[in-house]
Design a protein around this motif. Structure first.
Motif, short mmCIF file in Angstrom:
data_model
loop_
_atom_site.label_atom_id
_atom_site.label_comp_id
_atom_site.label_asym_id
_atom_site.label_seq_id
_atom_site.Cartn_x
_atom_site.Cartn_y
_atom_site.Cartn_z
N VAL A 80 45.94 52.83 -37.08
CA VAL A 80 46.75 51.86 -37.81
C VAL A 80 47.63 52.58 -38.84
CG1 VAL A 80 46.69 49.87 -39.38
CG2 VAL A 80 45.15 49.95 -37.41
N ASN A 81 47.05 53.56 -39.51
CA ASN A 81 47.84 54.32 -40.49
C ASN A 81 48.98 55.07 -39.81
OD1 ASN A 81 46.79 53.60 -42.97
ND2 ASN A 81 45.02 54.96 -42.71
N SER A 82 48.68 55.66 -38.67
CA SER A 82 49.71 56.39 -37.96
C SER A 82 50.82 55.43 -37.49
CB SER A 82 49.04 57.16 -36.81
OG SER A 82 49.90 57.35 -35.75
N ALA A 83 50.43 54.23 -37.06
CA ALA A 83 51.43 53.24 -36.63
C ALA A 83 52.32 52.83 -37.80
CB ALA A 83 50.73 52.02 -36.04
N LYS A 84 51.70 52.70 -38.98
CA LYS A 84 52.49 52.35 -40.17
C LYS A 84 53.52 53.44 -40.45
CE LYS A 84 49.39 51.57 -43.42
NZ LYS A 84 48.64 51.11 -44.59
N ALA A 85 53.05 54.70 -40.40
CA ALA A 85 53.93 55.83 -40.71
C ALA A 85 55.07 55.95 -39.69
CB ALA A 85 53.11 57.12 -40.74
N LYS A 86 54.76 55.64 -38.44
CA LYS A 86 55.77 55.84 -37.39
C LYS A 86 56.62 54.60 -37.09
CE LYS A 86 53.21 59.35 -34.81
NZ LYS A 86 51.98 59.38 -34.01
N GLY A 87 56.30 53.50 -37.77
CA GLY A 87 57.07 52.28 -37.52
C GLY A 87 56.82 51.67 -36.15
N ILE A 88 55.58 51.82 -35.66
CA ILE A 88 55.21 51.25 -34.36
C ILE A 88 55.08 49.72 -34.47
CG2 ILE A 88 53.28 51.15 -32.68
CD1 ILE A 88 54.51 53.83 -32.43
N ASP A 89 55.44 49.02 -33.41
CA ASP A 89 55.41 47.55 -33.44
C ASP A 89 54.00 46.97 -33.26
OD1 ASP A 89 58.22 47.24 -33.76
OD2 ASP A 89 58.48 47.69 -31.62
N VAL A 90 53.27 47.50 -32.25
CA VAL A 90 51.98 46.88 -31.93
C VAL A 90 50.88 47.94 -31.74
CG1 VAL A 90 50.74 45.31 -30.38
CG2 VAL A 90 53.21 45.02 -30.70
N VAL A 91 49.75 47.75 -32.39
CA VAL A 91 48.57 48.60 -32.16
C VAL A 91 47.57 47.79 -31.36
CG1 VAL A 91 46.66 49.86 -33.24
CG2 VAL A 91 48.89 49.78 -34.37
N ILE A 92 47.11 48.38 -30.25
CA ILE A 92 46.07 47.71 -29.47
C ILE A 92 44.80 48.54 -29.59
CG2 ILE A 92 45.42 46.75 -27.23
CD1 ILE A 92 48.32 46.87 -26.37
N ALA A 93 43.79 47.96 -30.21
CA ALA A 93 42.55 48.70 -30.46
C ALA A 93 41.46 48.27 -29.50
CB ALA A 93 42.11 48.49 -31.91
N ASP A 94 40.99 49.22 -28.70
CA ASP A 94 39.87 48.97 -27.79
C ASP A 94 38.58 49.05 -28.60
OD1 ASP A 94 38.50 48.59 -25.43
OD2 ASP A 94 38.62 50.67 -24.77
N THR A 95 37.56 48.36 -28.16
CA THR A 95 36.22 48.57 -28.75
C THR A 95 35.23 48.65 -27.59
OG1 THR A 95 35.76 46.20 -28.90
CG2 THR A 95 36.73 47.23 -30.85
N ALA A 96 34.08 49.25 -27.84
CA ALA A 96 33.07 49.38 -26.79
C ALA A 96 32.56 48.00 -26.39
CB ALA A 96 31.92 50.23 -27.30
N GLY A 97 32.16 47.88 -25.13
CA GLY A 97 31.57 46.63 -24.67
C GLY A 97 30.25 46.38 -25.39
N ARG A 98 29.99 45.11 -25.67
CA ARG A 98 28.72 44.77 -26.33
C ARG A 98 28.35 43.34 -26.00
NH1 ARG A 98 30.12 46.97 -31.32
NH2 ARG A 98 31.97 47.71 -30.23
N LEU A 99 27.03 43.08 -26.04
CA LEU A 99 26.55 41.71 -25.83
C LEU A 99 26.33 41.07 -27.20
CD1 LEU A 99 23.82 42.46 -23.14
CD2 LEU A 99 25.93 41.15 -22.77
N PRO A 100 26.58 39.77 -27.30
CA PRO A 100 26.37 39.09 -28.57
C PRO A 100 24.92 39.21 -29.07
CG PRO A 100 27.54 37.67 -27.04
CD PRO A 100 27.14 38.88 -26.27
N THR A 101 23.99 39.47 -28.15
CA THR A 101 22.59 39.59 -28.55
C THR A 101 22.27 40.97 -29.14
OG1 THR A 101 22.17 40.15 -26.26
CG2 THR A 101 21.65 37.90 -26.94
N GLN A 102 23.18 41.92 -28.99
CA GLN A 102 22.95 43.27 -29.56
C GLN A 102 23.42 43.26 -31.01
OE1 GLN A 102 25.16 45.14 -26.29
NE2 GLN A 102 23.33 46.37 -25.88
N LEU A 103 22.51 42.85 -31.88
CA LEU A 103 22.91 42.55 -33.25
C LEU A 103 23.50 43.75 -33.99
CD1 LEU A 103 20.09 40.06 -34.29
CD2 LEU A 103 22.35 39.60 -33.33
#
Ligand code: GDP
Length: 294
Positions: free
Chosen positions: A168-191
């Motif tokens: 996100v910081n790099s996107a701010k510095a470079k004037g990028i329009d959209v950041v898409i952040a992946d996250t690891a798969g998880r189950l709602p039961t894995q607290l």
């Protein structure tokens, strides 16, 4: 339309077989009910759809299967219209999208499709490989980014929150329009993992106030009612702002969107109807209903 062939088959075959003209009686309503339940519309949406159809029937008699389909199409459009709110990434710059979902839901594929779509609209995109658990996920995104000229911020085995914070910081510095952040798969039961993604969300807000602007939950439609439970659980934890329903091409359970409309009416931003790069479509209630009942 082709992408919804299997759900359409579940819904239309019975209508053609059962309603060959004449009047709509209770036995036919019962058949319609089980047909909608088979398509995973869930009890509450099924009840609402049938009430809507009854209302239409009481106002004018339906002559044939095609008119009955028309009534169902209208009822479905009415039910789904509140969900049809497209994703607007121009509100902020950079606009930060955080993805969430269980393993195999289609997050990585959706990121590729979405980045491709946004670039085609002339926007600059940066991907943050926030799934630091699976090396394969990171490599897949990196390879995809290289092929398509999209910069991917990744770090082997790093802290996912830190990787996304840097992106996100790099996107701010470079004037990028959209950041898409992946996250690891998880189950709602894995607290512990649910706590982790809440932390990722908080840390993104430290890099840019009000970010993430979109918390996008990716759902595998082939899991039907299970997807509805995931919506509730992820929304309780993260306050989900948009949904992507993937794999609608491979399932007869397309009615799951109707079930979601009655459970948590969170906007469906996109539907996935195949594995190709252009198989991600904005959700349109009338078009979707038309594809189901035609
Ligand atoms: P992730 O674990 O959430 O990142 O899921 P992936 O993006 O790796 O997707 C899991 C599998 O589902 C892959 O084989 C994808 O090609 C497939 N997939 C994802 N979206 C769709 C879709 O809309 N239609 C079809 N048929 N397959 C899809």
């Amino acid at each position: 339309k082709a992408g919804l062939a299997r759900t359409r088959e579940t819904l239309n075959t019975p209508i053609s077989e059962l309603f060959t003209g004449g009047k709509i009686d209770e036995a036919l309503y019962e058949e319609l009910e089980s047909m909608l339940l088979m398509a995973d519309c869930g009890v509450s949406a099924t009840t609402e759809l049938l009430e809507d159809v009854r209302g239409q029937v009481s106002r004018s008699s339906l002559k044939d299967a095609s008119e009955l389909r028309g009534a169902l199409r209208q009822a479905m459009t009415h039910l789904l219209t509140p969900l049809a709110k497209p994703l607007d990434t121009t509100r902020q710059q950079p606009f930060v999208i955080m993805l969430a979902g269980v393993n195999g839901a289609g997050k990585t594929t959706t990121i590729g499709k979405l980045a491709w779509k946004l670039q085609a609209e002339g926007k600059s995109v940066l991907i943050a490989a926030g799934d630091t658990f699976r090396a394969a996920a990171r490599e897949q995104l990196q390879a995809w980014g290289e092929r398509n000229n999209v910069h991917v911020v990744a770090q082997e085995g790093g802290d996912p929150a830190a990787v996304i914070f840097d992106a996100v910081n790099s996107a701010k510095a470079k004037g990028i329009d959209v950041v898409i952040a992946d996250t690891a798969g998880r189950l709602p039961t894995q607290l512990n993992l649910m706590e982790e993604i809440k932390k990722i969300q908080r840390v993104i807000g430290k890099a840019l106030p009000d970010a993430p602007h979109e918390v996008l939950l990716v759902l595998d439609s082939t899991t039907g009612q299970n997807a509805v439970m995931q919506v509730k659980a992820f929304d309780d934890a993260l306050k989900v702002t948009g949904l992507v329903l993937t794999k609608l091409d491979g399932t007869a359970k397309g009615g799951v969107i109707a079930a979601i409309a009655k459970t948590r009416p969170i906007p469906v931003r996109f539907i996935g109807v195949g594995e190709q790069i252009d198989d991600l479509q904005p959700f349109d209630a009338a078009e979707f209903s038309e594809a189901l009942f035609s």
